[in-house]
Design a protein around this motif. Structure first.
Motif: not given
Ligand code: ING
Length: 313
Positions: A127, A175-176, A144, A146, A53, A131, A172-173, A47, A202, A197-199
């Motif tokens: 997307k 997929r959850r 974040n 977005e 990001f 999030p 990214c998100n 992503e 959280d 891109n996942t920190p």
């Protein structure tokens, strides 16, 4: 004739906010060459693979914000990727920030494209699960934003006939959320491509610190197994503009097993031979939706919980 697709997952290390497109594209080309050298038919990038990001910080100036977006695809900066795809006869998945004008209005999307071995764009996804939030959280160590920078995707989750199978994308998100896999599963998807891109942290759920890698693989392994599909997931990893992000880019079989995984937090490609026919036994037996999935009986539960419409009706 077995339908075996050799796929490269191409993880990226950090991209600096000052790093220009040309330098990033040179990194992407090196990964594509590596994947092609290992016999790949397709390479999957993360992503937001062309820039840092920027959702992780407030960009107040609109011109600066627009500079993180691609105003056309392809465009001169990324054209070398499309040319290399043709030359190497390798397709690719690319995540990027898309700026477009629809009905005279600027629209911004967190987008991914699927490009064929001939260098032509096969499909695009925008997307849907954004999030984070629209207004900065000053107390957070990073943002974040977005919901501030992107519109909700308006293309659904299509599945394309490509590379000898049925291919879909999420970002990214997405997929959850099991719905993302199931909407494509209902279309017979055999290969889902995604980037993230996942920190590692959280700020909204500090109690999940240390669980980032577990949750990352948990959701994708479940989605792959429950829909009888391969999942290929590429991270933007490492310490990017002060934000530590997970790696563990991977290739997951329809069994839910991890068959390839990156082990660094930098630019790294791993390759697996994906037998698309492995999907069939899961789709025809344990997850045979037509025989076992009883949507007509879900409604009562949905009415009691007030959840949204049940898919597949
Ligand atoms: N990033 C993150 C993701 O879903 C996040 C948001 C961060 C969720 C940390 C949970 C924990 O992987 C994007 N870009 O969606």
């Amino acid at each position: 004739m077995p339908r075996i697709l050799t796929v490269g997952v191409a993880q990226l290390g950090p991209i600096a906010r000052t790093e220009n497109r040309q330098h990033v594209v040179s990194r992407l080309l090196a990964l594509m060459e590596g994947a092609a050298h290992m016999g790949s038919d397709l390479v999957v990038y993360p992503e937001a693979a062309l820039t840092a990001f920027f959702g992780h910080w407030l960009v107040a100036d609109e011109d600066e914000l627009d500079s993180y977006f691609e105003h056309a695809m392809p465009n001169p900066a990324v054209q070398p990727l499309f040319e290399a795809a043709r030359r190497l006869h390798i397709g690719f998945h690319l995540g990027y920030a898309e700026l477009t004008v629809e009905n005279g209005d600027k629209r911004r999307f967190n987008t991914s494209i699927l490009v064929g071995r001939d260098g032509a764009i096969v499909g695009k996804y925008r997307k849907i699960h954004l999030p984070g939030y629209a207004e900065p959280h000053p107390e957070a160590p990073f943002q974040n934003l977005e919901k501030r920078y992107f519109d909700v995707g308006n293309l659904g989750w299509p599945v394309w006939e490509a590379f000898g199978g049925r291919v879909g994308m999420m970002v990214c998100n997405d997929r959850r959320w099991p719905e993302a896999y199931r909407v494509m599963g209902l279309q017979g998807v055999e290969l889902i491509l995604l980037g993230y891109n996942t920190p590692t942290h959280d700020p909204s759920m500090p109690q999940t610190d240390g669980l980032g890698n577990f949750h990352n693989h948990l959701v994708m392994q479940a989605g792959a197994y429950q829909n009888g599909t391969w999942v290929v997931a590429a991270a933007k990893a490492g310490l990017e503009e002060g934000v530590e992000m997970i790696g563990q880019s991977c290739i997951i079989a329809p069994s839910g097993e991890l068959v390839a995984q990156c082990s660094t937090l930098g630019d790294e490609v791993q390759v697996a031979r994906c037998d698309l026919d492995l999907c069939t036994s899961y789709k025809e037996n344990i997850f045979n939706f037509a025989r076992h999935r009883r949507c007509e009986h879900y409604g009562l539960i949905v009415e009691r919980t007030g959840a949204g419409p049940v898919l597949g009706r």
